[in-house]
Motif scaffolding. Structure first.
Motif, PDB file in Angstrom:
ATOM      1  N   ASN A  71       0.818  -1.225   0.000  1.00 12.03           N
ATOM      2  CA  ASN A  71       0.000   0.000   0.000  1.00 12.03           C
ATOM      3  C   ASN A  71       0.847   1.269   0.000  1.00 12.03           C
ATOM      4  OD1 ASN A  71       0.937   0.219   2.634  1.00 12.03           O
ATOM      5  ND2 ASN A  71      -1.033  -0.221   3.601  1.00 12.03           N
ATOM      6  N   GLY A  72       2.175   1.115   0.014  1.00 13.59           N
ATOM      7  CA  GLY A  72       3.074   2.258  -0.079  1.00 13.59           C
ATOM      8  C   GLY A  72       3.227   3.063   1.195  1.00 13.59           C
ATOM      9  N   HIS A  73       2.644   2.611   2.302  1.00 15.32           N
ATOM     10  CA  HIS A  73       2.710   3.382   3.546  1.00 15.32           C
ATOM     11  C   HIS A  73       3.794   2.895   4.515  1.00 15.32           C
ATOM     12  CE1 HIS A  73      -0.526   6.295   3.260  1.00 15.32           C
ATOM     13  NE2 HIS A  73      -1.259   5.388   2.656  1.00 15.32           N
ATOM     14  N   TRP A  74       4.482   1.799   4.175  1.00 12.89           N
ATOM     15  CA  TRP A  74       5.497   1.274   5.084  1.00 12.89           C
ATOM     16  C   TRP A  74       6.774   0.995   4.317  1.00 12.89           C
ATOM     17  CZ3 TRP A  74       4.296   1.921   9.977  1.00 12.89           C
ATOM     18  CH2 TRP A  74       2.941   2.067  10.280  1.00 12.89           C
ATOM     19  N   MET A  75       7.849   1.605   4.788  1.00 14.60           N
ATOM     20  CA  MET A  75       9.178   1.333   4.253  1.00 14.60           C
ATOM     21  C   MET A  75       9.829   0.247   5.099  1.00 14.60           C
ATOM     22  SD  MET A  75      10.747   5.127   3.626  1.00 14.60           S
ATOM     23  CE  MET A  75      10.288   6.127   2.218  1.00 14.60           C
ATOM     24  N   MET A  76      10.720  -0.491   4.488  1.00 13.78           N
ATOM     25  CA  MET A  76      11.451  -1.525   5.202  1.00 13.78           C
ATOM     26  C   MET A  76      12.906  -1.501   4.757  1.00 13.78           C
ATOM     27  SD  MET A  76      10.720  -5.642   5.283  1.00 13.78           S
ATOM     28  CE  MET A  76      10.645  -5.782   3.487  1.00 13.78           C
ATOM     29  N   CYS A  77      13.801  -1.824   5.674  1.00 12.63           N
ATOM     30  CA  CYS A  77      15.205  -1.983   5.304  1.00 12.63           C
ATOM     31  C   CYS A  77      15.848  -3.030   6.195  1.00 12.63           C
ATOM     32  CB  CYS A  77      15.961  -0.656   5.390  1.00 12.63           C
ATOM     33  SG  CYS A  77      16.327  -0.089   7.068  1.00 12.63           S
ATOM     34  N   ALA A  78      16.969  -3.546   5.723  1.00 11.21           N
ATOM     35  CA  ALA A  78      17.816  -4.413   6.545  1.00 11.21           C
ATOM     36  C   ALA A  78      18.945  -3.554   7.087  1.00 11.21           C
ATOM     37  CB  ALA A  78      18.363  -5.573   5.720  1.00 11.21           C
ATOM     38  N   SER A  79      19.236  -3.689   8.374  1.00  8.26           N
ATOM     39  CA  SER A  79      20.221  -2.816   9.003  1.00  8.26           C
ATOM     40  C   SER A  79      21.037  -3.598  10.025  1.00  8.26           C
ATOM     41  CB  SER A  79      19.519  -1.642   9.707  1.00  8.26           C
ATOM     42  OG  SER A  79      20.446  -0.834  10.397  1.00  8.26           O
ATOM     43  N   ARG A  80      22.304  -3.227  10.155  1.00  4.31           N
ATOM     44  CA  ARG A  80      23.176  -3.816  11.173  1.00  4.31           C
ATOM     45  C   ARG A  80      23.370  -2.857  12.346  1.00  4.31           C
ATOM     46  NH1 ARG A  80      25.366  -8.463   8.707  1.00  4.31           N
ATOM     47  NH2 ARG A  80      25.582  -8.286   6.438  1.00  4.31           N
ATOM     48  N   ARG A  81      22.396  -1.990  12.588  1.00  4.15           N
ATOM     49  CA  ARG A  81      22.572  -0.907  13.551  1.00  4.15           C
ATOM     50  C   ARG A  81      22.700  -1.348  14.999  1.00  4.15           C
ATOM     51  NH1 ARG A  81      17.191   2.298  12.253  1.00  4.15           N
ATOM     52  NH2 ARG A  81      17.959   1.663  10.203  1.00  4.15           N
ATOM     53  N   GLU A  82      22.248  -2.521  15.357  1.00  2.00           N
ATOM     54  CA  GLU A  82      22.317  -2.919  16.760  1.00  2.00           C
ATOM     55  C   GLU A  82      23.725  -3.283  17.212  1.00  2.00           C
ATOM     56  OE1 GLU A  82      19.925  -2.450  18.750  1.00  2.00           O
ATOM     57  OE2 GLU A  82      18.382  -2.020  17.269  1.00  2.00           O
ATOM     58  N   ASP A  83      24.473  -3.982  16.346  1.00  3.56           N
ATOM     59  CA  ASP A  83      25.799  -4.457  16.764  1.00  3.56           C
ATOM     60  C   ASP A  83      26.845  -4.426  15.655  1.00  3.56           C
ATOM     61  OD1 ASP A  83      25.034  -6.585  15.133  1.00  3.56           O
ATOM     62  OD2 ASP A  83      24.398  -7.809  16.831  1.00  3.56           O
ATOM     63  N   GLY A  84      26.457  -4.042  14.458  1.00  9.37           N
ATOM     64  CA  GLY A  84      27.399  -3.992  13.348  1.00  9.37           C
ATOM     65  C   GLY A  84      27.623  -5.323  12.662  1.00  9.37           C
ATOM     66  N   ASN A  85      27.081  -6.416  13.206  1.00 10.23           N
ATOM     67  CA  ASN A  85      27.336  -7.750  12.667  1.00 10.23           C
ATOM     68  C   ASN A  85      26.123  -8.394  12.011  1.00 10.23           C
ATOM     69  OD1 ASN A  85      30.093  -7.944  13.535  1.00 10.23           O
ATOM     70  ND2 ASN A  85      29.348  -8.239  15.617  1.00 10.23           N
ATOM     71  N   TYR A  86      24.989  -8.307  12.673  1.00  9.60           N
ATOM     72  CA  TYR A  86      23.800  -9.011  12.209  1.00  9.60           C
ATOM     73  C   TYR A  86      22.793  -8.045  11.591  1.00  9.60           C
ATOM     74  CZ  TYR A  86      25.667 -12.878  14.914  1.00  9.60           C
ATOM     75  OH  TYR A  86      26.485 -13.876  15.404  1.00  9.60           O
ATOM     76  N   SER A  87      22.311  -8.385  10.399  1.00 10.79           N
ATOM     77  CA  SER A  87      21.295  -7.551   9.766  1.00 10.79           C
ATOM     78  C   SER A  87      19.925  -7.951  10.296  1.00 10.79           C
ATOM     79  CB  SER A  87      21.342  -7.692   8.246  1.00 10.79           C
ATOM     80  OG  SER A  87      21.131  -9.029   7.856  1.00 10.79           O
ATOM     81  N   ARG A  88      19.133  -6.938  10.657  1.00 13.84           N
ATOM     82  CA  ARG A  88      17.787  -7.147  11.182  1.00 13.84           C
ATOM     83  C   ARG A  88      16.823  -6.253  10.414  1.00 13.84           C
ATOM     84  NH1 ARG A  88      21.408  -7.013  15.546  1.00 13.84           N
ATOM     85  NH2 ARG A  88      21.450  -8.938  16.767  1.00 13.84           N
ATOM     86  N   VAL A  89      15.535  -6.536  10.554  1.00 10.25           N
ATOM     87  CA  VAL A  89      14.519  -5.867   9.746  1.00 10.25           C
ATOM     88  C   VAL A  89      13.896  -4.703  10.513  1.00 10.25           C
ATOM     89  CG1 VAL A  89      12.379  -6.147   8.452  1.00 10.25           C
ATOM     90  CG2 VAL A  89      14.018  -8.044   8.588  1.00 10.25           C
ATOM     91  N   TYR A  90      13.836  -3.542   9.852  1.00  6.09           N
ATOM     92  CA  TYR A  90      13.230  -2.335  10.432  1.00  6.09           C
ATOM     93  C   TYR A  90      12.131  -1.826   9.500  1.00  6.09           C
ATOM     94  CZ  TYR A  90      16.785  -2.005  14.023  1.00  6.09           C
ATOM     95  OH  TYR A  90      17.578  -2.272  15.114  1.00  6.09           O
ATOM     96  N   PHE A  91      11.067  -1.294  10.117  1.00  3.14           N
ATOM     97  CA  PHE A  91       9.955  -0.700   9.385  1.00  3.14           C
ATOM     98  C   PHE A  91       9.812   0.768   9.780  1.00  3.14           C
ATOM     99  CE2 PHE A  91       8.781  -5.120  10.482  1.00  3.14           C
ATOM    100  CZ  PHE A  91       8.746  -5.671   9.208  1.00  3.14           C
TER     101      PHE A  91
END
Length: 500
Positions: A428-448
């Protein structure tokens, strides 16, 4: 009528909570006048009206207990707490979401530290009227590897915590070389037309066409490789792929740790009906990767490298990788003839000494997301990488740049100093998503993050039933993809295609 609906919600919430044990709030507590340091950080975020419970916790090495009180706009409230964790029953949570659409749930938190209760400043969870797609799929893998161990493609119900497998690489792998599975992709967020790749042992591309499964070999004698990065045409049984000679190297001192790069890459079009492969673009001197269709199917966007300085041409890529940069191009497409038009430069990233990757266009065709970093096309390991969003109506045939593209502010989606990559849009175009390693620099996790009329709200981490899972699970969430429905084909059914 509105008052009746509100009353019914209140009664439903009361009935649901009457059979659940809830802790008392502390009778006295020391006021801290600061927000709680909860994980995940769900303070003052905007969430979909159908998202799973936002369970969280206080740091276990600092606190002995946690209690939270949630208050809806209709005055209903409930408390939660189990040790340092706050875990909300799904039925109660969804009743609260229903009572809070377009408004906010107020959250009050207390934490017990060294025998003393502390009270924190309350925060709000804003509930958008727009839902998120019901499902998400991703590959679960170790963050870096030099051999193929166990990996799986999984799907998650975003309205609950149900997670099931789509496929795993142990089902059909009987060879010491191992097997890699990757690049799951769907046509228009639906799963009756989808694909994923299987590499090395019993390799091929597994394609589901109107629910029927087949395994195909996309390699031709005139292509670099079989298909790699895919994009389904929105209306036709056509799939654009890049073909790549992809390599991986590991740093010993560089904080980026891993480099993934191409020695060669072109673009091809696969016609499912005729099992035919045609070349879209194959410039032998440059690299072409990450095709993506416009929602109307009239354009194919992709990334293409710019020439290296003359003195670096012909050198080993391990010495030149940091100078390889990609711009964003597109070609028009005629569905009747399957013909492509001339190449158009859409976004000139190299003019600002940057490199673009992974373009995705919003379902309404108005906005373009991509990952942007200093160099290369595999930004999930690059600490300078961020997500960029630009309005496509600014493109009039003259290449956009950082100065001319009217970039939409994604401060609340991007992290600082960590890789943010693989952007995507909900249906519906109202939610963006990305993969990010922001928590620890090692593991990619999903953010909305919520996108509404060009404004992007604070990103939040994929909710888990146990909020500690994101700490204890030693897997990366790779290539997250929205889906409006689950994959209905079982692992066993997929495995049978390898016996044909």
């Amino acid at each position: 009528m509105i008052h009746t609906y509100t009353l019914l919600l209140a009664i439903a919430l009361l009935l649901i909570t009457s059979c659940v044990s809830h802790p008392d709030v502390p009778s006295s507590a020391k006021e801290t006048k600061c927000l709680p340091a909860i994980f995940p950080d769900y303070c003052d975020i905007t969430v979909p009206c159908n998202i799973a419970p936002l369970n969280f916790m206080l740091p276990a090495d600092e606190y002995e207990a946690c209690v939270a009180r949630l208050i809806t706009p209709i005055g209903q409230q409930q408390t939660y707490g189990n040790g340092v964790k706050v875990q909300i029953p799904e039925e109660e949570w969804h009743a609260m979401l229903d009572a809070s659409k377009g408004k906010s749930i107020k959250v009050e938190v207390w934490g017990k530290k060294e025998g003393e209760w502390l009270s924190f400043s309350p925060f709000e969870i804003h509930v958008a009227k727009e839902p998120i797609d019901d499902y998400l799929s991703y590959r679960l893998i170790e963050p870096s590897y030099i051999r193929y161990d166990y990996m799986e493609i999984a799907q998650r119900n975003l309205t609950s915590f149900e997670e099931t497998q789509i496929f795993n690489n142990r089902v059909t792998c009987d060879d010491a070389k191992g097997q890699c599975i990757n690049c799951h992709s769907y046509q228009n967020y639906k799963t009756d037309n989808m694909l994923f790749h299987v590499r090395v042992t019993r390799g091929g591309t597994v394609i589901v066409n109107d629910g029927k499964i087949s395994k195909v070999d996309l390699k031709r004698d005139y292509t670099i490789s079989s298909g790699v990065y895919p994009s389904w045409h929105p209306t036709a049984k056509l799939i654009a792929f890049s073909t790549n000679q992809t390599h991986q190297s590991f740093h010993t001192a560089n904080p980026n740790k891993t480099e993934v790069y191409d020695l060669a890459s072109d673009l091809i079009l696969y016609d499912i009906a005729t099992d035919s492969v045609s070349v879209i673009s194959n410039d032998s001197t440059l690299l072409e990767v990450y095709p993506t269709w416009s929602p109307d199917g009239k354009y194919l966007y992709y990334c293409k490298s710019v020439p290296l300085p003359e003195e670096m041409q012909g050198q080993d890529i391990r010495t030149t990788y940091a100078k390889i940069q990609y711009n964003l191009y597109r070609r028009s497409f005629d569905l009747a003839s399957h013909g492509f038009g001339e190449e158009e430069l859409v976004y000139d990233a190299a003019s600002a000494d940057k490199s673009v990757s992974l373009p995705r266009i919003s379902p309404d065709g108005r906005n373009l997301l991509f990952a942007l970093g200093q160099y290369g096309c595999f930004h999930i390991w690059h600490h300078d990488a961020d997500i960029v969003c630009i309005p496509l109506d600014r493109f009039d045939g003259t290449a956009l740049t950082a100065e001319t593209s009217s970039v939409i502010d994604l401060t609340h989606l991007n992290s600082v100093g960590y890789p943010d990559s693989y952007p995507s849009w909900s249906s519906n175009g109202h939610w963006m998503m990305c993969a990010s390693r922001r928590e620890d620099g090692n593991y990619s996790r999903v953010y909305f993050a919520y996108f509404n009329n060009g404004k992007v709200e604070k990103a939040f981490l994929l909710p888990q039933e146990d909020p500690e899972l994101h700490i204890s699970l030693l897997k990366s969430y790779n290539r997250p993809e929205f889906m409006v429905e689950p994959v209905k084909i079982s692992v066993e059914e997929f495995s049978k295609v390898f016996d044909k």
